[in-house]
Write a protein that holds these residues in place. Sequence first.
Motif, PDB file in Angstrom:
ATOM      1  N   LEU A  18      -2.081  21.189  32.799  1.00 52.02           N
ATOM      2  CA  LEU A  18      -2.304  21.968  34.018  1.00 52.02           C
ATOM      3  C   LEU A  18      -1.191  22.983  34.256  1.00 52.02           C
ATOM      4  CD1 LEU A  18      -4.126  22.287  36.560  1.00 52.02           C
ATOM      5  CD2 LEU A  18      -2.618  20.650  37.681  1.00 52.02           C
ATOM      6  N   ASN A  19       0.040  22.607  33.938  1.00 53.24           N
ATOM      7  CA  ASN A  19       1.194  23.480  34.162  1.00 53.24           C
ATOM      8  C   ASN A  19       1.583  24.262  32.913  1.00 53.24           C
ATOM      9  OD1 ASN A  19       2.051  22.885  37.022  1.00 53.24           O
ATOM     10  ND2 ASN A  19       1.853  20.832  36.174  1.00 53.24           N
ATOM     11  N   ASP A  20       0.699  24.267  31.915  1.00 49.94           N
ATOM     12  CA  ASP A  20       0.901  25.033  30.686  1.00 49.94           C
ATOM     13  C   ASP A  20       2.283  24.776  30.079  1.00 49.94           C
ATOM     14  OD1 ASP A  20      -0.100  26.729  28.733  1.00 49.94           O
ATOM     15  OD2 ASP A  20       0.827  28.501  29.637  1.00 49.94           O
ATOM     16  N   MET A  21       2.629  23.498  29.977  1.00 42.81           N
ATOM     17  CA  MET A  21       3.954  23.116  29.478  1.00 42.81           C
ATOM     18  C   MET A  21       3.935  22.688  28.014  1.00 42.81           C
ATOM     19  SD  MET A  21       5.302  21.107  32.857  1.00 42.81           S
ATOM     20  CE  MET A  21       7.013  20.982  32.371  1.00 42.81           C
ATOM     21  N   LEU A  22       2.755  22.671  27.395  1.00 43.80           N
ATOM     22  CA  LEU A  22       2.672  22.312  25.981  1.00 43.80           C
ATOM     23  C   LEU A  22       2.570  23.584  25.144  1.00 43.80           C
ATOM     24  CD1 LEU A  22       0.157  19.334  26.193  1.00 43.80           C
ATOM     25  CD2 LEU A  22       2.628  19.217  25.837  1.00 43.80           C
ATOM     26  N   SER A  23       3.281  23.604  24.042  1.00 41.21           N
ATOM     27  CA  SER A  23       3.269  24.751  23.145  1.00 41.21           C
ATOM     28  C   SER A  23       1.878  24.923  22.541  1.00 41.21           C
ATOM     29  CB  SER A  23       4.289  24.522  22.028  1.00 41.21           C
ATOM     30  OG  SER A  23       4.121  25.485  21.018  1.00 41.21           O
ATOM     31  N   ALA A  24       1.504  26.166  22.304  1.00 38.48           N
ATOM     32  CA  ALA A  24       0.216  26.462  21.665  1.00 38.48           C
ATOM     33  C   ALA A  24       0.173  25.887  20.248  1.00 38.48           C
ATOM     34  CB  ALA A  24      -0.025  27.961  21.637  1.00 38.48           C
ATOM     35  N   SER A  25       1.348  25.671  19.662  1.00 38.13           N
ATOM     36  CA  SER A  25       1.385  25.128  18.304  1.00 38.13           C
ATOM     37  C   SER A  25       1.531  23.605  18.289  1.00 38.13           C
ATOM     38  CB  SER A  25       2.530  25.767  17.515  1.00 38.13           C
ATOM     39  OG  SER A  25       3.766  25.517  18.139  1.00 38.13           O
ATOM     40  N   PHE A  46      -0.213  20.310  18.183  1.00 38.92           N
ATOM     41  CA  PHE A  46      -1.552  19.842  17.833  1.00 38.92           C
ATOM     42  C   PHE A  46      -1.708  18.329  17.970  1.00 38.92           C
ATOM     43  CE2 PHE A  46      -1.167  23.924  15.802  1.00 38.92           C
ATOM     44  CZ  PHE A  46      -2.380  24.516  16.099  1.00 38.92           C
ATOM     45  N   ALA A  47      -0.641  17.595  17.775  1.00 38.60           N
ATOM     46  CA  ALA A  47      -0.736  16.130  17.841  1.00 38.60           C
ATOM     47  C   ALA A  47      -0.925  15.673  19.286  1.00 38.60           C
ATOM     48  CB  ALA A  47       0.524  15.504  17.256  1.00 38.60           C
ATOM     49  N   TYR A  48      -1.724  14.643  19.461  1.00 35.62           N
ATOM     50  CA  TYR A  48      -1.944  13.993  20.760  1.00 35.62           C
ATOM     51  C   TYR A  48      -2.573  14.911  21.795  1.00 35.62           C
ATOM     52  CZ  TYR A  48       1.375  10.959  18.442  1.00 35.62           C
ATOM     53  OH  TYR A  48       2.019  10.191  17.520  1.00 35.62           O
ATOM     54  N   ARG A  49      -3.355  15.883  21.344  1.00 37.49           N
ATOM     55  CA  ARG A  49      -4.025  16.794  22.274  1.00 37.49           C
ATOM     56  C   ARG A  49      -5.512  16.791  21.996  1.00 37.49           C
ATOM     57  NH1 ARG A  49      -0.968  22.360  22.930  1.00 37.49           N
ATOM     58  NH2 ARG A  49      -2.272  22.441  24.781  1.00 37.49           N
ATOM     59  N   GLY A  58      -9.125  18.090  21.443  1.00 34.23           N
ATOM     60  CA  GLY A  58      -9.669  19.313  20.877  1.00 34.23           C
ATOM     61  C   GLY A  58      -8.793  19.976  19.836  1.00 34.23           C
ATOM     62  N   ARG A  59      -7.704  19.323  19.449  1.00 29.77           N
ATOM     63  CA  ARG A  59      -6.818  19.876  18.424  1.00 29.77           C
ATOM     64  C   ARG A  59      -6.565  18.800  17.377  1.00 29.77           C
ATOM     65  NH1 ARG A  59      -2.953  24.260  20.418  1.00 29.77           N
ATOM     66  NH2 ARG A  59      -3.986  25.033  22.263  1.00 29.77           N
ATOM     67  N   SER A  60      -6.420  19.249  16.152  1.00 28.84           N
ATOM     68  CA  SER A  60      -6.194  18.288  15.077  1.00 28.84           C
ATOM     69  C   SER A  60      -5.334  18.925  13.997  1.00 28.84           C
ATOM     70  CB  SER A  60      -7.533  17.840  14.474  1.00 28.84           C
ATOM     71  OG  SER A  60      -8.119  18.919  13.767  1.00 28.84           O
ATOM     72  N   VAL A  61      -5.077  18.180  12.960  1.00 25.76           N
ATOM     73  CA  VAL A  61      -4.295  18.692  11.839  1.00 25.76           C
ATOM     74  C   VAL A  61      -5.058  19.838  11.155  1.00 25.76           C
ATOM     75  CG1 VAL A  61      -5.163  17.055  10.108  1.00 25.76           C
ATOM     76  CG2 VAL A  61      -2.886  18.018   9.864  1.00 25.76           C
ATOM     77  N   ILE A  62      -6.367  19.803  11.220  1.00 24.49           N
ATOM     78  CA  ILE A  62      -7.184  20.888  10.644  1.00 24.49           C
ATOM     79  C   ILE A  62      -6.875  22.208  11.353  1.00 24.49           C
ATOM     80  CG2 ILE A  62      -9.538  21.723  10.242  1.00 24.49           C
ATOM     81  CD1 ILE A  62      -8.714  19.263   8.542  1.00 24.49           C
ATOM     82  N   HIS A  63      -6.767  22.160  12.693  1.00 25.79           N
ATOM     83  CA  HIS A  63      -6.427  23.367  13.447  1.00 25.79           C
ATOM     84  C   HIS A  63      -5.037  23.881  13.058  1.00 25.79           C
ATOM     85  CE1 HIS A  63      -9.497  21.520  16.135  1.00 25.79           C
ATOM     86  NE2 HIS A  63      -9.949  22.758  16.097  1.00 25.79           N
ATOM     87  N   ALA A  64      -4.105  22.978  12.863  1.00 29.14           N
ATOM     88  CA  ALA A  64      -2.748  23.371  12.469  1.00 29.14           C
ATOM     89  C   ALA A  64      -2.758  24.035  11.099  1.00 29.14           C
ATOM     90  CB  ALA A  64      -1.827  22.153  12.464  1.00 29.14           C
ATOM     91  N   ILE A  65      -3.520  23.493  10.175  1.00 30.01           N
ATOM     92  CA  ILE A  65      -3.608  24.068   8.822  1.00 30.01           C
ATOM     93  C   ILE A  65      -4.285  25.434   8.868  1.00 30.01           C
ATOM     94  CG2 ILE A  65      -4.687  23.779   6.546  1.00 30.01           C
ATOM     95  CD1 ILE A  65      -4.189  20.723   6.922  1.00 30.01           C
ATOM     96  N   GLU A  78       7.268  29.604   8.625  1.00 27.80           N
ATOM     97  CA  GLU A  78       6.478  28.469   9.119  1.00 27.80           C
ATOM     98  C   GLU A  78       7.373  27.240   9.085  1.00 27.80           C
ATOM     99  OE1 GLU A  78       3.430  31.113   9.421  1.00 27.80           O
ATOM    100  OE2 GLU A  78       3.507  29.102  10.266  1.00 27.80           O
ATOM    101  N   THR A  79       7.432  26.547  10.191  1.00 31.24           N
ATOM    102  CA  THR A  79       8.224  25.324  10.275  1.00 31.24           C
ATOM    103  C   THR A  79       7.321  24.206  10.769  1.00 31.24           C
ATOM    104  OG1 THR A  79      10.188  26.594  10.817  1.00 31.24           O
ATOM    105  CG2 THR A  79      10.263  24.239  11.297  1.00 31.24           C
ATOM    106  N   GLY A  80       7.359  23.098  10.083  1.00 32.15           N
ATOM    107  CA  GLY A  80       6.539  21.956  10.506  1.00 32.15           C
ATOM    108  C   GLY A  80       7.387  20.714  10.597  1.00 32.15           C
ATOM    109  N   GLY A  81       7.000  19.827  11.439  1.00 37.29           N
ATOM    110  CA  GLY A  81       7.734  18.568  11.587  1.00 37.29           C
ATOM    111  C   GLY A  81       6.789  17.446  11.931  1.00 37.29           C
ATOM    112  N   GLU A  82       7.162  16.265  11.522  1.00 40.76           N
ATOM    113  CA  GLU A  82       6.353  15.089  11.826  1.00 40.76           C
ATOM    114  C   GLU A  82       7.295  14.008  12.316  1.00 40.76           C
ATOM    115  OE1 GLU A  82       3.896  11.847   9.288  1.00 40.76           O
ATOM    116  OE2 GLU A  82       3.520  13.940   8.822  1.00 40.76           O
ATOM    117  N   PHE A  83       7.008  13.468  13.470  1.00 37.57           N
ATOM    118  CA  PHE A  83       7.864  12.444  14.054  1.00 37.57           C
ATOM    119  C   PHE A  83       7.109  11.127  14.090  1.00 37.57           C
ATOM    120  CE2 PHE A  83       9.203  16.483  15.649  1.00 37.57           C
ATOM    121  CZ  PHE A  83      10.584  16.421  15.572  1.00 37.57           C
TER     122      PHE A  83
END
Length: 139
Positions: A76-83, A85-88, A90-97, A116-121
């Motif tokens: 609601l407060n637009d606090m998540l980055s557009a990039s 993808f995890a835990y959102r 309508g978004r998945s790893v396919i969208h990230a790729i 391009e920078t990627g990270g997995e926690f």
Amino acid sequence: MKNSYSSEMFNMSNNLLKEIIHYIAAPLTYSINLCLIEGVFPDALKLSKVTPVFKKALGKVFEGIIYQQMYEYLELNDMLSASQFAYRKGRSVIHAIELLVTDILVAFEDHAQTQETGGEFRKSSVKHTRGSTWSAAGI
């Protein structure tokens, strides 16, 4: 019997029964033998007390409610980055790729560079982090 303070219908725990067994052994033996001889089990002893305790399930309920409230607040407060993808929804790893491939292709077509920078926690520690710079000259 295992040691336990959990009580049954008559509020008697295993520990209490172990403490008083010397006092009730004779009448208890008589009652048990009478049940066996007559083939009748007392109706009062057919009852059981069931108390469900969902410790882990309750924790999952709390976790789900807190997650939902935090997620809605962040969205609601637009606090998540557009990039992100995890835990959102309508978004998945396919969208990230797809985004990664699109960025690389646009940079290639424009003879430009893209980073391009990627990270997995996982389990609160960084498992993998990788940064790459792509350019049309390098392909």
